[in-house]
Design a protein around this motif. Structure first.
Motif, mmCIF file in Angstrom:
data_model
loop_
_atom_site.group_PDB
_atom_site.id
_atom_site.type_symbol
_atom_site.label_atom_id
_atom_site.label_comp_id
_atom_site.label_asym_id
_atom_site.label_seq_id
_atom_site.Cartn_x
_atom_site.Cartn_y
_atom_site.Cartn_z
ATOM 1 N N LYS A 1 -24.495 32.880 -24.444
ATOM 2 C CA LYS A 1 -24.417 33.730 -25.632
ATOM 3 C C LYS A 1 -22.955 33.906 -26.010
ATOM 4 N N PRO A 2 -22.725 34.062 -27.284
ATOM 5 C CA PRO A 2 -21.344 34.210 -27.726
ATOM 6 C C PRO A 2 -20.709 35.433 -27.067
ATOM 7 N N LYS A 3 -19.409 35.427 -27.050
ATOM 8 C CA LYS A 3 -18.665 36.501 -26.389
ATOM 9 C C LYS A 3 -18.986 37.858 -27.015
ATOM 10 N N GLU A 4 -19.666 38.664 -26.238
ATOM 11 C CA GLU A 4 -19.971 40.005 -26.717
ATOM 12 C C GLU A 4 -19.488 40.969 -25.656
ATOM 13 N N GLY A 5 -18.462 41.661 -25.975
ATOM 14 C CA GLY A 5 -17.904 42.651 -25.060
ATOM 15 C C GLY A 5 -17.845 42.157 -23.628
ATOM 16 N N LYS A 6 -18.510 42.891 -22.756
ATOM 17 C CA LYS A 6 -18.509 42.549 -21.341
ATOM 18 C C LYS A 6 -19.680 41.641 -21.016
ATOM 19 N N ILE A 7 -19.476 40.755 -20.091
ATOM 20 C CA ILE A 7 -20.548 39.854 -19.697
ATOM 21 C C ILE A 7 -21.051 40.216 -18.314
ATOM 22 N N THR A 8 -22.364 40.275 -18.167
ATOM 23 C CA THR A 8 -22.951 40.639 -16.884
ATOM 24 C C THR A 8 -23.857 39.532 -16.379
ATOM 25 N N ILE A 9 -23.700 39.204 -15.115
ATOM 26 C CA ILE A 9 -24.549 38.182 -14.515
ATOM 27 C C ILE A 9 -25.186 38.761 -13.258
ATOM 28 N N HIS A 10 -26.478 38.537 -13.109
ATOM 29 C CA HIS A 10 -27.138 38.960 -11.869
ATOM 30 C C HIS A 10 -27.469 37.727 -11.055
ATOM 31 N N LEU A 11 -27.115 37.754 -9.800
ATOM 32 C CA LEU A 11 -27.530 36.654 -8.937
ATOM 33 C C LEU A 11 -29.050 36.686 -8.840
ATOM 34 N N PRO A 12 -29.684 35.548 -9.051
ATOM 35 C CA PRO A 12 -31.139 35.530 -9.129
ATOM 36 C C PRO A 12 -31.833 35.670 -7.775
ATOM 37 N N TYR A 13 -31.113 35.455 -6.703
ATOM 38 C CA TYR A 13 -31.714 35.593 -5.373
ATOM 39 C C TYR A 13 -30.609 35.838 -4.357
ATOM 40 N N ASP A 14 -30.996 36.080 -3.117
ATOM 41 C CA ASP A 14 -30.063 36.332 -2.008
ATOM 42 C C ASP A 14 -28.761 35.560 -2.049
ATOM 43 N N LYS A 15 -27.720 36.178 -1.656
ATOM 44 C CA LYS A 15 -26.447 35.468 -1.557
ATOM 45 C C LYS A 15 -26.535 34.327 -0.560
ATOM 46 N N THR A 16 -27.280 34.569 0.510
ATOM 47 C CA THR A 16 -27.457 33.520 1.517
ATOM 48 C C THR A 16 -28.098 32.281 0.896
ATOM 49 N N LEU A 17 -29.067 32.525 0.030
ATOM 50 C CA LEU A 17 -29.739 31.414 -0.631
ATOM 51 C C LEU A 17 -28.824 30.716 -1.624
ATOM 52 N N VAL A 18 -28.070 31.503 -2.359
ATOM 53 C CA VAL A 18 -27.123 30.905 -3.296
ATOM 54 C C VAL A 18 -26.183 29.992 -2.517
ATOM 55 N N ALA A 19 -25.726 30.515 -1.382
ATOM 56 C CA ALA A 19 -24.843 29.715 -0.545
ATOM 57 C C ALA A 19 -25.482 28.375 -0.194
ATOM 58 N N SER A 20 -26.725 28.417 0.261
ATOM 59 C CA SER A 20 -27.375 27.165 0.667
ATOM 60 C C SER A 20 -27.581 26.259 -0.543
#
Lengths: 241, 241
Positions: free
Chosen positions: A164-183
Motif C-alpha cells: 500500500k502506498p506510504k500512509e503515515g506509519k506502517i505496521t506489520i504483524h508476523l504471521p506466525y511464531d518467530k521460531t517458524l519465521v526463522a526456519s
DNA sequence: CGAGGGTTTGAAGTGCATCAAATAGTGTGG
DNA sequence: CCACACTATTTGATGCACTTCAAACCCTCG
C-alpha cells in the motif's frame, strides 16, 4: 460443498474455468479441521489428494534421516498444495505439517488429472502457476545465497506488506511464531533474534513482540534489497499458486 | 534446419508431438556459434526467443547492483532455456552467459506460445517438465541448506555419473572449470579446492586435475547422502527439462 | 620462454550455529 | 486472580565453516 467450489474458482489455477468442471473436481472432497502439529503426509507417501487451505498455516518441509529439516515453504489460507504430484511418480516430494490449527479441504488428484488432460484452459493456468512458482524458487535460492540474516528478515517483512502506498506509519504483524519465521528463512531461532536486533538498529524499525512498525518502507528496502537482483517493489515474489 | 527438428523432437517437452508442429516452431529459428563469455541476454530483457543448446555450456545467473552473482544453473547440450518466459511478464528472469563455446539455436517464443495454447500434448509435456524442474529446485534449496561444502561436491559428482552398475573403477570428469563448479554449488573457488581435499580424505577418491576416480560410488554416497532427504540413487535429480 | 588464467595454500576475519542459561509470555488449574 | 508449568524468546560464550585477502604455484598456449 458450495464453499469449496467458490474458494477454488477464485484461485489462479481455476481462473476462467466453468463451475461445472470445478464441481466435478470437488465431488469427493472432504473438509477437516486439524490441530497444530498434525502431519498431513510425509515425503514419499503415495499422493492421492491435493489440498486447499481454508484457514491456518501449513509447513512444507523435507527431512534427512537424522532429523535435520529444510523448510520448503509455509503456506497461508487459500493456498493449494500437493497438486504437482499428478506429474512424475505420484509421490509427495515433501512432508506437510499443520503449524497453526487449520481447516483444510482434501481433493482427489485423480479427478484433477482427468480434467487437466481434457481442459486446455486449466492446463494453461497450471503452467502459469508453475512458472510463477519457479521464479519464486529461483529468487529463494538467490536470497539464501547472497542476503545475510538481517537482510533476509527485512526482505521477508517487505513481502508481508500490502504494497500500500506510504500512509503515515506502517505496521506489520508476523504471521506466525518467530521460531517458524526463522526456519522459513533458513536460520536458527537465536540467529533470527539477533538478526532482528541488527535490522532494528540498521533501519530504525520498532519491534514489540510480533508487531513491527516503521515510518516508511524505504529504509527497509534500501537495506535489504541492496543484496538482491530484483528492485524493490518486487511484485512477483508475493505469495501465489 | 532438419537438425533442429530432430533435436527438438527428442526432447521431453516435445515427446509424442507431430513433426509438422515442431517444424512450425523452428520456422524462424537460427543457429549461432558463440564464444566463451558471450552474454546471450540479461535478466529483465524482453523475452523474444528461447534457446536450445547444441553443444557447449551456458550459465544462468542473477546479479545484484554491486555485481555479486548467484548462479541458478549451468546447462549442457540438449537443454532448452528461456522457454518459461512465455508465461508471466515476458521478460527473462535471469541472465545467460556462454561459459564454454557453444552452438545454440534460437527459436521464437511467439510460435511456442501459439502452439502451446492449441496443443494439449505439448501443454502437458511442458507441465511435466516444469514439475520436474520444481522438484530439482526444491532439492537445490535443501542441499544448500543442509549439506556442507564437501558433501555438496560429493552429491554433484554422484549426479554426474551415468548410474551405470559398478564396473571396476569409476571415473568422473568435471564438465567445466573448477571455479565454475564452485559457483554452481554456491561456494568460493578456494572453498571448493579445500572441500575437495576433505572429500578426498573422507572417501578415498583420487583427484588428478579435472579427473576423479574411485573404486565404487558407495563410499561417496554414504558420505554425501547422509545430509539429504532423498536416498542414494536419487534419480529425479538428474538433469532434464 | 613468458604471460595469464586457473588452482592451491596460508592467514585472518565474519557470520552463523551450537550449547547453556536466563527471561518473558501464555495457558492451566486451583 | 494467582501460582505453576511450559513454551517462546532472548542473551551470553564459544566453536566451526566458509569467506576474504594475499601470494604462490601450476599449466597451457602463443
Amino acid at each position: 460443498m458450495d464453499k469449496v467450489i467458490k474458494k477454488l474458482s477464485q484461485h489462479n489455477i481455476f481462473n476462467a474455468c466453468e463451475e461445472s468442471m470445478i464441481g466435478r473436481l470437488c465431488a469427493e472432497g472432504r473438509e477437516h479441521t486439524y490441530p497444530k502439529g498434525t502431519i498431513l503426509f510425509l515425503s514419499g507417501d503415495e499422493a492421492k489428494n491435493y489440498f486447499l487451505i481454508e484457514s491456518g498455516w501449513v509447513k512444507l518441509y523435507r527431512e534427512t534421516l537424522d532429523g535435520t529439516q529444510a523448510v520448503v515453504d509455509i503456506l497461508p489460507a487459500n493456498h493449494i498444495f500437493g497438486e504437482t504430484s499428478i506429474f512424475e511418480d505420484g509421490n509427495y516430494p515433501y512432508s506437510a505439517e499443520v503449524v497453526e490449527t487449520a481447516i483444510i479441504h482434501s481433493l482427489p488428484l485423480r479427478k484433477l488429472k482427468t480434467e487437466i488432460e481434457k481442459n486446455q484452459t486449466l492446463a494453461l493456468n497450471m503452467l502459469n502457476a508453475m512458472a510463477r512458482y519457479r521464479r519464486r524458487q529461483d529468487q529463494e535460492i538467490e536470497h539464501r545465497a547472497i542476503q545475510n540474516a538481517p537482510q533476509r528478515i527485512g526482505c521477508f517483512l517487505l513481502r508481508l506488506t500490502d504494497q500500500k502506498p506510504k500512509e503515515g506509519k506502517i505496521t506489520i504483524h508476523l504471521p506466525y511464531d518467530k521460531t517458524l519465521v526463522a526456519s522459513r528463512l533458513g536460520m536458527q531461532p537465536e540467529t533470527f533474534s539477533r538478526a532482528l536486533s541488527k535490522l532494528k538498529s540498521a533501519t530504525g524499525i520498532e519491534v514489540t513482540g510480533a508487531t513491527i512498525t516503521m515510518d516508511s518502507l524505504d529504509q527497509l528496502a534500501r537495506f535489504s534489497c541492496a543484496a538482491c537482483s530484483s528492485e524493490f517493489p518486487c511484485t512477483d515474489l508475493k505469495c501465489s499458486t
